[in-house]
Design an enzyme around this catalytic site. Structure first.
Site, PDB file in Angstrom:
ATOM      1  CB  SER A 148      13.342 -97.305  15.585  1.00 46.90           C
ATOM      2  OG  SER A 148      13.349 -95.931  15.310  1.00 46.90           O
ATOM      3  CD  GLU A 158      20.115 -95.953  17.943  1.00 46.41           C
ATOM      4  OE1 GLU A 158      18.940 -95.730  17.592  1.00 46.41           O
ATOM      5  OE2 GLU A 158      20.406 -96.524  19.006  1.00 46.41           O
ATOM      6  CG  HIS A 177       9.118 -92.184  13.049  1.00 49.51           C
ATOM      7  ND1 HIS A 177       9.172 -93.535  13.320  1.00 49.51           N
ATOM      8  CD2 HIS A 177       9.713 -91.575  14.115  1.00 49.51           C
ATOM      9  CE1 HIS A 177       9.788 -93.740  14.466  1.00 49.51           C
ATOM     10  NE2 HIS A 177      10.112 -92.556  14.981  1.00 49.51           N
TER      11      HIS A 177
END
Length: 533
Positions: free
Chosen positions: A114, A329, A450
């Protein structure tokens, strides 16, 4: 429960599908139904006209870890919560007319993190994993490679251009995604000064919380992360047994307040609701020591939702006549997936979508570019030939090769991998609707990882049509900057104000418009020629 289990898996599936009305199924069997819907969609598409003017406001919604399978599952979940079968539902973000795909890899990683992705979509430059606001020349954890390699976010540049700017997040405000909007750090985990290694301190690196206060003049900051802003001996206002973590003795909350007119600090929902938006130009709201609570765990009396934070931020930022840039976010989508808890993740995604919808209600569509995207995906999937209306968290209709049932939602890896007596557990007797149920995973890991697949970009408003095709992730920042007349696109002709486009010289109103002055160079030349004779 035993009585229900006696019905077997097909019986249970019938129960969870019962809300799918027979009438709607019968309607869908007729080709006229689908042809009419398609024609309606086609007619809308033919009327679609790009908004080719520049945007006054830009809002970027970031679903951390919100890959395309997560969007699809969240859509179904939203529809089922409303009493439908789910598949035919639509998220607010899915109504945006322009869609593209984003390639998420970092400069040094095929599957991104991220921090590197935040640098891409906020600063316009792809970077290395675990680094914030620096180019790929900077090396992770090597402080001295920071200096000279800083890159600046669209939020920072929007502020320099005269816009109001804000951050809303369900994580700590020092976390990777929001951190990329203001910090320059070769380690995304340098949250406070006690996280800095000694060599980094000696070389002059600053922690992310310190940079939040000193790097960019941010109007609205809402999220978690109190403990990184307070000295070690300062007790948390909500949890008496917790203190701040700063060993340098700085109270960054007080430092942020100093010198700001119309500034307020709040730490709970009551304080946020008491804010007078008309008299408040700066707002810092830190609602938890670290990340904010999952929506399913949130105390509605003490902690605001992402929807409520977004609304307050827009109302304050909208007062700026030059417009605003807002970063919102939904950060705990990612956390839910990492923990293998799909219900937590999908609930967070649905809440982000509610914030998207509310933002659309609070802004003028003709002057506000709204973009929804993700930084990366996850190894989250759902399948198993499930019937229409199947509970999104429910069982697939057939057992696996080991003759045991499995849930439609599964993870490629993560904490959901378990074996009992050498076999996969029988999930027919578990409460897979529980918010903390961990779906089964194929590979044992402490934290699910991820995914490397492309993620969606959905956009509406001015210049939204520039999002098309399959693009590098850093392209997102450039479209937003171009649309908002933000550096490096601020000098484009359409962005220049009347004083600049009319030829006026700043500080000398009307100077270049006087007819005599327009002819002055001509007369000077004639005079010079006459003097040579």
């Amino acid at each position: 429960m035993d009585r229900l289990l006696a019905w077997g898996i097909p019986g249970l599936l019938c129960l969870v599908c019962i809300h799918l009305s027979a009438a709607s199924l019968e309607e869908e069997k007729d080709p006229k139904y689908w042809n009419a819907r398609a024609r309606q969609t086609l007619e809308s598409a033919l009327k679609l006209t790009p908004v080719a003017r520049r945007a006054k406001n830009v809002i970027l919604f970031l679903g951390d870890g919100m890959g395309i399978p997560t969007i699809t599952a969240a859509r179904i979940y939203k529809g089922q919560m409303a009493g439908g079968s789910g598949e035919e539902a639509m998220l607010a973000m899915e109504k945006f007319p322009y869609v593209a795909l984003s390639k998420t890899y970092n400069v040094n990683r095929q599957v991104a993190d991220s921090a590197g992705t935040g640098t891409a979509y906020l600063c316009g430059v792809k970077a290395n994993a675990k680094t914030l606001g620096v180019s790929a020349t900077a090396v992770h954890n090597q402080c001295n490679t920071t200096f000279g390699n800083e890159v600046y976010s669209i939020l920072h540049r929007a502020k320099l251009g005269g816009k109001a700017v804000g951050i809303v997040t369900t994580t700590r405000v020092q976390h990777a995604s929001p951190g990329a909007s203001y910090a320059h750090s070769v380690n995304r985990e340098w949250y406070a000064d006690d996280d800095l290694p000694e060599d980094a301190v000696q070389q002059g690196c600053k922690d992310i919380a310190y940079q939040l206060v000193h790097n960019t003049d941010i109007n609205v900051i809402l999220g978690g992360g109190r403990k990184y802003m307070m000295p070690r001996w300062t007790p948390d206002p909500e949890y008496s047994k917790q203190n701040g973590t700063r060993k340098d003795g700085l109270n960054l909350i007080e430092m942020w307040m100093n010198g700001k007119e119309g500034a307020q600090y709040v730490w709970n929902k009551t304080g946020l609701e008491a804010v007078d938006e008309n008299s408040t130009d700066y707002l810092l709201g830190l609602f938890e020591p670290k990340d904010m609570m999952y929506e399913l765990n949130r105390d509605n009396a003490t902690d605001p939702s992402i929807v409520e934070m977004t609304e307050v931020a827009i109302r304050i930022l909208s007062k700026n006549p030059n417009g605003f840039f807002l970063f919102v976010e939904g950060g705990r989508i990612d956390h839910g997936h990492h923990q293998g808890k799909a219900k937590q993740a999908l609930t967070e995604a649905v809440m982000l979508d509610q914030a998207v919808e509310r933002a659309g209600e609070l802004t003028n569509a003709s002057e506000t570019l709204m973009v929804v995207t993700a930084d990366h995906s996850h190894v989250f999937t759902f399948g198993g030939s499930t019937p229409r209306g199947n509970n999104i968290f429910g069982l697939a209709p057939k057992s696996a090769k080991d003759k045991r049932p499995y849930t439609s939602i599964l993870y490629g890896n993560g904490p959901g991998y378990t074996l009992k007596n050498g076999k996969r557990p029988d999930v027919s007797s578990v409460d897979f609707d529980d918010k903390n149920y961990q779906q089964q995973a194929a590979v044992p890991l402490e934290s699910e990882t991820h995914g490397g697949d492309d993620v969606a970009i959905m956009a509406k408003g001015p210049m939204a049509h520039l999002f098309h095709g399959i693009q590098e992730q850093n392209y997102i920042a450039h479209v937003m900057a171009y649309a908002g007349c933000i550096e490096p696109y601020h000098k484009d002709p359409e962005c220049l104000g009347p004083d600049q486009t009319s030829g006026k010289i700043s500080g000398s109103p009307g100077l270049s418009q006087h007819p005599f002055l327009l002819l002055l160079p001509f007369w000077v030349c004639l005079l010079a020629l006459e003097m040579r004779r």
